[in-house]
Design a protein around this motif. Structure first.
Motif, PDB file in Angstrom:
ATOM      1  N   GLY A  96     -68.784  34.166  -2.958  1.00  0.00           N
ATOM      2  CA  GLY A  96     -68.073  34.230  -4.227  1.00  0.00           C
ATOM      3  C   GLY A  96     -66.778  33.466  -4.066  1.00  0.00           C
ATOM      4  N   LYS A  97     -65.853  33.652  -4.978  1.00  0.00           N
ATOM      5  CA  LYS A  97     -64.611  32.889  -4.921  1.00  0.00           C
ATOM      6  C   LYS A  97     -63.791  33.179  -3.673  1.00  0.00           C
ATOM      7  CE  LYS A  97     -64.084  32.329  -9.925  1.00  0.00           C
ATOM      8  NZ  LYS A  97     -63.218  32.600 -11.100  1.00  0.00           N
ATOM      9  N   THR A  98     -63.938  34.390  -3.114  1.00  0.00           N
ATOM     10  CA  THR A  98     -63.186  34.728  -1.912  1.00  0.00           C
ATOM     11  C   THR A  98     -63.688  33.965  -0.684  1.00  0.00           C
ATOM     12  OG1 THR A  98     -64.608  36.669  -1.642  1.00  0.00           O
ATOM     13  CG2 THR A  98     -62.481  37.002  -2.711  1.00  0.00           C
ATOM     14  N   GLY A  99     -64.813  33.291  -0.827  1.00  0.00           N
ATOM     15  CA  GLY A  99     -65.323  32.463   0.260  1.00  0.00           C
ATOM     16  C   GLY A  99     -64.444  31.269   0.571  1.00  0.00           C
ATOM     17  N   VAL A 100     -63.475  30.980  -0.310  1.00  0.00           N
ATOM     18  CA  VAL A 100     -62.564  29.867  -0.043  1.00  0.00           C
ATOM     19  C   VAL A 100     -61.720  30.157   1.199  1.00  0.00           C
ATOM     20  CG1 VAL A 100     -60.592  30.693  -1.425  1.00  0.00           C
ATOM     21  CG2 VAL A 100     -61.008  28.226  -1.174  1.00  0.00           C
ATOM     22  N   LEU A 101     -61.546  31.427   1.537  1.00  0.00           N
ATOM     23  CA  LEU A 101     -60.809  31.776   2.748  1.00  0.00           C
ATOM     24  C   LEU A 101     -61.586  31.341   3.987  1.00  0.00           C
ATOM     25  CD1 LEU A 101     -59.647  35.380   1.749  1.00  0.00           C
ATOM     26  CD2 LEU A 101     -58.523  33.179   1.298  1.00  0.00           C
ATOM     27  N   ASP A 102     -62.898  31.558   3.963  1.00  0.00           N
ATOM     28  CA  ASP A 102     -63.749  31.097   5.059  1.00  0.00           C
ATOM     29  C   ASP A 102     -63.721  29.574   5.136  1.00  0.00           C
ATOM     30  OD1 ASP A 102     -65.661  33.742   5.673  1.00  0.00           O
ATOM     31  OD2 ASP A 102     -65.043  33.572   3.584  1.00  0.00           O
ATOM     32  N   ASP A 148     -40.496  49.812   7.767  1.00  0.00           N
ATOM     33  CA  ASP A 148     -40.073  48.584   7.107  1.00  0.00           C
ATOM     34  C   ASP A 148     -41.213  48.100   6.212  1.00  0.00           C
ATOM     35  OD1 ASP A 148     -37.749  48.641   8.638  1.00  0.00           O
ATOM     36  OD2 ASP A 148     -38.615  47.364  10.205  1.00  0.00           O
ATOM     37  N   LEU A 149     -40.970  48.009   4.909  1.00  0.00           N
ATOM     38  CA  LEU A 149     -41.967  47.471   3.986  1.00  0.00           C
ATOM     39  C   LEU A 149     -41.620  46.014   3.725  1.00  0.00           C
ATOM     40  CD1 LEU A 149     -44.402  47.834   2.099  1.00  0.00           C
ATOM     41  CD2 LEU A 149     -42.785  48.496   0.291  1.00  0.00           C
ATOM     42  N   ILE A 150     -42.515  45.111   4.108  1.00  0.00           N
ATOM     43  CA  ILE A 150     -42.293  43.675   3.933  1.00  0.00           C
ATOM     44  C   ILE A 150     -43.335  43.128   2.964  1.00  0.00           C
ATOM     45  CG2 ILE A 150     -42.249  41.431   5.080  1.00  0.00           C
ATOM     46  CD1 ILE A 150     -41.301  42.814   7.589  1.00  0.00           C
ATOM     47  N   ASP A 151     -42.873  42.522   1.886  1.00  0.00           N
ATOM     48  CA  ASP A 151     -43.763  41.923   0.896  1.00  0.00           C
ATOM     49  C   ASP A 151     -44.059  40.483   1.314  1.00  0.00           C
ATOM     50  OD1 ASP A 151     -43.602  44.245  -0.762  1.00  0.00           O
ATOM     51  OD2 ASP A 151     -41.643  43.543  -1.460  1.00  0.00           O
ATOM     52  N   PHE A 152     -45.322  40.205   1.558  1.00  0.00           N
ATOM     53  CA  PHE A 152     -45.738  38.864   1.984  1.00  0.00           C
ATOM     54  C   PHE A 152     -47.012  38.537   1.210  1.00  0.00           C
ATOM     55  CE2 PHE A 152     -47.651  35.684   4.817  1.00  0.00           C
ATOM     56  CZ  PHE A 152     -46.542  34.899   5.134  1.00  0.00           C
ATOM     57  N   GLN A 153     -46.845  37.974   0.033  1.00  0.00           N
ATOM     58  CA  GLN A 153     -47.973  37.804  -0.876  1.00  0.00           C
ATOM     59  C   GLN A 153     -48.970  36.755  -0.380  1.00  0.00           C
ATOM     60  OE1 GLN A 153     -46.942  36.698  -4.909  1.00  0.00           O
ATOM     61  NE2 GLN A 153     -48.781  37.665  -5.720  1.00  0.00           N
ATOM     62  N   MET A 154     -50.232  37.161  -0.351  1.00  0.00           N
ATOM     63  CA  MET A 154     -51.337  36.267  -0.029  1.00  0.00           C
ATOM     64  C   MET A 154     -52.272  36.222  -1.232  1.00  0.00           C
ATOM     65  SD  MET A 154     -50.790  35.120   3.062  1.00  0.00           S
ATOM     66  CE  MET A 154     -52.379  34.522   3.680  1.00  0.00           C
ATOM     67  N   PHE A 155     -53.209  35.277  -1.210  1.00  0.00           N
ATOM     68  CA  PHE A 155     -54.143  35.131  -2.319  1.00  0.00           C
ATOM     69  C   PHE A 155     -55.566  35.089  -1.785  1.00  0.00           C
ATOM     70  CE2 PHE A 155     -50.110  33.338  -3.665  1.00  0.00           C
ATOM     71  CZ  PHE A 155     -49.920  33.973  -4.890  1.00  0.00           C
ATOM     72  N   SER A 156     -56.469  35.719  -2.518  1.00  0.00           N
ATOM     73  CA  SER A 156     -57.848  35.839  -2.051  1.00  0.00           C
ATOM     74  C   SER A 156     -58.751  34.729  -2.548  1.00  0.00           C
ATOM     75  CB  SER A 156     -58.431  37.188  -2.487  1.00  0.00           C
ATOM     76  OG  SER A 156     -58.444  37.298  -3.903  1.00  0.00           O
ATOM     77  N   ARG A 157     -58.292  33.953  -3.527  1.00  0.00           N
ATOM     78  CA  ARG A 157     -59.140  32.918  -4.106  1.00  0.00           C
ATOM     79  C   ARG A 157     -58.507  31.537  -4.049  1.00  0.00           C
ATOM     80  NH1 ARG A 157     -60.197  37.646  -6.179  1.00  0.00           N
ATOM     81  NH2 ARG A 157     -62.273  38.211  -6.915  1.00  0.00           N
ATOM     82  N   GLU A 158     -57.547  31.381  -3.146  1.00  0.00           N
ATOM     83  CA  GLU A 158     -56.882  30.099  -2.936  1.00  0.00           C
ATOM     84  C   GLU A 158     -56.703  29.878  -1.438  1.00  0.00           C
ATOM     85  OE1 GLU A 158     -55.908  27.808  -5.102  1.00  0.00           O
ATOM     86  OE2 GLU A 158     -56.378  28.912  -6.954  1.00  0.00           O
ATOM     87  N   PRO A 159     -56.939  28.664  -0.954  1.00  0.00           N
ATOM     88  CA  PRO A 159     -56.617  28.410   0.454  1.00  0.00           C
ATOM     89  C   PRO A 159     -55.111  28.449   0.629  1.00  0.00           C
ATOM     90  CG  PRO A 159     -57.242  26.366  -0.662  1.00  0.00           C
ATOM     91  CD  PRO A 159     -57.507  27.473  -1.633  1.00  0.00           C
ATOM     92  N   PRO A 160     -54.630  28.883   1.776  1.00  0.00           N
ATOM     93  CA  PRO A 160     -53.183  29.026   1.962  1.00  0.00           C
ATOM     94  C   PRO A 160     -52.478  27.684   2.018  1.00  0.00           C
ATOM     95  CG  PRO A 160     -54.295  29.303   4.047  1.00  0.00           C
ATOM     96  CD  PRO A 160     -55.377  29.223   3.006  1.00  0.00           C
ATOM     97  N   THR A 161     -51.214  27.664   1.669  1.00  0.00           N
ATOM     98  CA  THR A 161     -50.414  26.460   1.812  1.00  0.00           C
ATOM     99  C   THR A 161     -49.987  26.310   3.267  1.00  0.00           C
ATOM    100  OG1 THR A 161     -48.333  27.609   1.387  1.00  0.00           O
ATOM    101  CG2 THR A 161     -49.517  26.727  -0.536  1.00  0.00           C
ATOM    102  N   VAL A 162     -49.575  25.115   3.621  1.00  0.00           N
ATOM    103  CA  VAL A 162     -49.063  24.872   4.965  1.00  0.00           C
ATOM    104  C   VAL A 162     -47.866  25.781   5.228  1.00  0.00           C
ATOM    105  CG1 VAL A 162     -47.929  23.193   6.471  1.00  0.00           C
ATOM    106  CG2 VAL A 162     -49.887  22.492   5.050  1.00  0.00           C
TER     107      VAL A 162
END
Length: 237
Positions: free
Chosen positions: A176-182, A101-115
């Motif tokens: 770097g910008k990906t530090g927003v995840l941390d 099963d291929l499931i597309d669940f888009q995430m972003f590396s330079r934005e904090p996730p939405t609720v």
């Protein structure tokens, strides 16, 4: 002088036709050259993070088949989102051939996730078939935040253990910008600072009631300093 065309002015990408020899060849070029797949032939950044979950970088068709045959993978979570590019079409075809099963669940590396995205991830982990594998392009950042969410929401491990999924071991770079995840997860820890661990507010309750996405991003950007230059040097997606 090199002229760069803005993305808004570029022509829409036309998907290669895998039913033709020419289309399949173009799809291969888009995988191995355009998406730097040649770098991933021998390095898959593959890690098993629980008895039922793996994380990796973008798999080739051969690697998809190997995941099914060698690891019994039943679900692949594509954290890059769907596209008309060859690397995605070849992965989709390989999953169909392997019964994955291929499931597309888009995430972003330079934005904090939405609720909404956090709660959608919780629901996703509860409904997919396991064993499963999650991937982005490099297996470092989007796979990293999703792995932390998996650890917190599915396995319910301690915060510190979950945060190990965002580390240099998996090629994640926080300077770097990906530090927003941390920064997103650290905002949760800061909210609970000074409290005994048993009195920490449950993560999902904090996300629903206290998490300020705009504030987390603004504070992170204020502290970032020279971070963007690092991203430019590394040409990170």
């Amino acid at each position: 002088m090199v002229k760069i065309t803005p993305k808004s002015m570029r022509k829409p990408h036309i998907a290669p036709d895998l039913a033709t020899r020419e289309g399949r060849a173009r799809a291969g070029r888009e995988l191995y050259l355009g998406d730097h797949g040649f770098l991933r032939v021998w390095f898959s950044n593959l890690h098993q993070i629980s008895p039922e979950m793996w994380r990796a970088n973008q798999p080739s068709p051969k690697q998809v088949i190997a995941h099914a045959q060698e690891r019994g993978i039943k679900t692949i979570l594509n954290l890059r989102g769907p596209t008309t590019k060859g690397f995605y079409l070849l992965e989709k075809e390989a999953c169909e051939q392997a019964g994955i099963d291929l499931i597309d669940f888009q995430m972003f590396s330079r934005e904090p996730p939405t609720v909404e995205k956090v709660f959608a991830a919780r629901d996703l982990f509860e409904r997919i078939r396991y064993p499963a594998l999650m991937h982005c392009k490099s297996g470092a950042d989007r796979a990293g935040i999703m792995a932390v969410l998996y650890k917190l929401l599915r396995e319910k491990v301690p915060y510190e253990e979950a945060m190990e999924q965002l580390s240099g071991r998996y090629l994640h770079i926080r300077h770097g910008k990906t530090g927003v995840l941390d920064a997103f997860f650290e905002a949760y820890a800061a909210f609970n600072a000074g409290r005994p661990r048993e009195d920490w507010k449950p993560f999902l309750d904090w996300v629903a009631e206290d998490y300020d996405r705009a504030a987390v991003k603004a504070e992170f950007l204020q502290k970032l300093g020279k971070g963007p230059k690092l991203d430019e040097i590394l040409h990170r997606e």
